[in-house]
Design a protein around this motif. Structure first.
Motif: not given
Length: 108
Positions: A45-63
């Motif tokens: 239903s979704n893929v959410e950004n994890g804490q380690a990625s958020e802490d590094a100011d990264k965005d998550l996209n999926f297809n």
């Protein structure tokens, strides 16, 4: 180490943490991977950004590439290093007709 998740047929919103474990001296600032799952038992239903990625100011996209296969990209307009930890949280719904003894695990 793989997450071990217990879910029942018909259960919605089941999250599985995907964890980054980098080798000593490696500095990961972005990544891409394919998430492959059994579509007969699970619906993504979704893929959410994890804490380690958020802490590094990264965005998550999926297809979705095909049924049961999704490409995930984690990146940002920066060179911040992603520390070891949870980088993504796929969210699944367990299909009503799924086997009650099915399991979900993460493989390297």
């Amino acid at each position: 180490m793989a997450d071990h998740v217990v879910a029942t047929p018909g259960q919605a919103g089941v999250q599985i943490g995907i964890t980054l474990f980098s080798d000593a001296g490696d500095e990961v600032s972005s990544l891409q991977f394919d998430l492959v799952y059994g579509a007969a038992a699970l619906t993504l239903s979704n893929v959410e950004n994890g804490q380690a990625s958020e802490d590094a100011d990264k965005d998550l996209n999926f297809n979705a590439l095909s049924v049961g296969r999704v490409t995930v990209v984690i990146a940002g307009f920066n060179q911040n290093v992603i520390a070891d930890g949870v980088i993504a949280l796929p969210v699944f719904n367990v299909n009503v007709g799924a086997s009650s003894n099915a399991s979900i695990e993460q493989k390297a």
